[in-house]
Structure formats: C-alpha cells, structure tokens
Design a protein around this motif. Structure first.
Motif: not given
Length: 337
Positions: A29-35, A40-42
């Motif tokens: 879940l953390a990996l998905i949210l971080g991605s 979005r930042m990119a």
C-alpha cells in the motif's frame, strides 16, 4: 499450589504467517501511494517546465508595488537642524495611516496664538450660514489689535468675517463670529470638538488665541501633534463638505476686499502668510503670533505624488517663515516621493 513448580496446562503458539501477510500488505500500500504521489509531482514538474516562460514573463510585467511605503528616506541628505522653533511637525496624510516624517518636541504643550482661528472658522461654518449678517459689538472693537478697522454697529456677513480671520487674522472679526451664538457657548463647542477628535493636550478659552493679561490666567494651548491631527480631521471633512473646504480656499488668497453687508467697500485684507509666493502650490496656511506664543505657522502642501497632503506646523519660533521654508525644502530633498 507450589508456584515454583506451576506450568500452564496449554502451550501458546504464535502464528507468523498472518503477521507476514499484514506487513507485506502495508508495504505494498505504501509503495502504491508513493508511486501515485511521485507521479503527481512528476506531472506538476513537467507542466511547470512547459509554462515556465509564461510565468516568468507575467512576473516581470507585474512587479510588486511598493508605493504604499512612500515617501522613502533619502539618506544622502542629512538631518534637518538649526530651527528656531521650539516645536514642529511634518505629517504626511493619504488614504492610509498618517505618518510623521519630521518633528521637534511635537508633544510639548505650547500657546498657539491665532492658529486658534482655524477651529474658529470650522465651528462657524458648521453652525452659521455664510450669508448670515451680524453687527460688530463694542467688546469686539475693544479686543486687542485693530486689524481690519472694524467699527461698532457695522454689519458684515459671516463669509466676510471668515475672510478677515483667515487672511489678515483679525481678532475683532473672530470675536464677532463667536458672539453670534454667545462666546461662552462658542468656546464650549471648540473644546467639545477637540475632545471628539481626540486632542488630549488642547484647550481653548477664547476664539482668538490671546495672551493672558495677568500671570496665572488661562490661554489657548495645544501641541504640534494635536494641531496636525486637527488639520487632518478638517481636511478629511473638507473632502466631503464644500463649505468646510472654503477654509483652505480662503487661506490661499493673497488679498480680498472686505465689504459691508450692503456691499459697500470696507477695507482690503492682505494675507499675513509671506510664503504664498514662495510656495504657490500651497493648499492652505495660517499664521499666529503673540509675545508669549512667539511666531506660529501652519502650511499645508500637496504631496508631490500619490495624493494626500503634508501638514507642516511650527510653534514658538523667532523666524517662522525661514523655519518653514527650511522644513519644506528639506522634506522635498530628504524623501523620495
């Protein structure tokens, strides 16, 4: 029961498999949210790069406006010194808060002589009609000085008497105006107005500004700071009330023919302010002088830019016109407008 030999009847066993699944799920879940956040930042970065030139041009064409901070001090000019006046102030007024740009003992309580007549004119305009007629009394004629050469029983309109007090600073005319409603009531209104404005160090005993005849007697007093607040207040009302604006219009006149109520010529009033020609854009002014008060002077100048006014007041001078000239010229050089 022997506690030392006691042991549980059933053995507890921790199952590691569900715990591993929970940890693995959390990491996923953390990996998905971080991605998602990274994506979005990119995207925002790529959008900013595409529009960077547009934003840069917009900022360049619309610089920050610092005009509300003016006037700025020009520190290449030294401080103003050498004034004869015991007290002085220069106050800048505009749509914002007033700002003092020069002062010398501005809260020193001083006799104010005929600067009193500025408020005398204001109270008269608020309570009388300009075409109202009054007769000069014997008491008015006997008032100190004889500027205007008024005679007992002569009749004048309020407007003519206002010209006399504001241009030639006639004491007789000031007393005649106050006597229309009764001098005691008139002076009470002056003090009530001062209190309403918030002038904490100002008091009037007459509509003229006379010195006391004997030691211990009262006199009109104020401070340079209080007087600047009074002028600011009248200026603000003059913006809304054309009749109040007449105060400053009258003080700008070099001379004026004073006529009786029947329009017969009485005398020519000549302005006591010798700086009118030196500073032709003067918005308003008033002189005052007695042996005890010394020389007093108010000169209101328009701000060089941004609208508003610069209220300059001198009290207790031995050379008011030279002092005022020095103040105005220094302000024009010592500040960026």
């Amino acid at each position: 029961m022997n506690l030392e030999t006691w042991s549980p009847k059933a053995k507890f066993k921790f199952n590691l498999l569900p715990a591993k699944n929970i940890v693995a799920g959390g990491l996923l879940l953390a990996l998905i949210l971080g991605s998602v956040a990274l994506g979005r930042m990119a995207n925002e970065y790529l959008y900013w790069k595409k529009t960077e030139s547009i934003y840069t041009a917009a900022i360049a064409s619309a610089p920050v406006d610092y005009s509300f901070l003016k006037p700025f001090r020009n520190w290449k000019m030294g401080e103003l010194g050498g004034l004869n006046a015991k007290s002085a102030i220069s106050l800048v007024t505009n749509s914002g808060n007033p700002r003092t740009i020069f002062d010398k003992s501005p809260d020193q309580i001083m006799p104010i002589a005929s600067l009193t007549k500025l408020l005398t004119a204001y109270i008269s305009l608020k309570n009388y009609e300009l075409d109202q007629i009054t007769a000069i009394s014997q008491r008015a004629v006997e008032t100190e000085e004889n500027i205007g050469g008024f005679g007992m029983g002569e009749k004048f309109t309020v407007e003519r008497l206002l010209h006399s007090i504001l241009i030639e600073s006639s004491n007789d005319a000031a007393r005649a105006l106050a006597e229309i409603m009764g001098e005691q009531r008139f002076v009470s209104l002056m003090n009530e107005e001062a209190e309403k404005i918030g002038l904490k160090h100002t008091h009037f005993i007459d509509p003229i500004g006379l010195d006391p005849d004997y030691p211990g007697e009262g006199y009109n007093y104020s401070t340079a700071n209080d007087l600047a607040m009074l002028v600011k207040y009248i200026l603000q009302e003059a913006d809304k009330n054309p009749e109040v604006a007449k105060i400053f219009e009258i003080t700008r006149k070099d001379e004026y023919d004073i006529t009786l109520a029947d329009e017969r010529f009485h005398h020519k009033a000549v302005n006591t302010n010798k700086l009118l020609n030196e500073f032709p854009d003067t918005f308003g002014a008033k002189t005052g002088q007695t042996p005890i008060a010394g020389q007093c002077l108010l000169v209101i100048m328009p701000q060089p830019k941004n609208g508003g006014h610069v209220i300059n007041i001198i009290l207790g001078s031995s050379d008011r016109f030279k002092d005022m000239e020095n103040i105005i010229n220094w302000i024009n050089s010592a500040f960026v407008w």
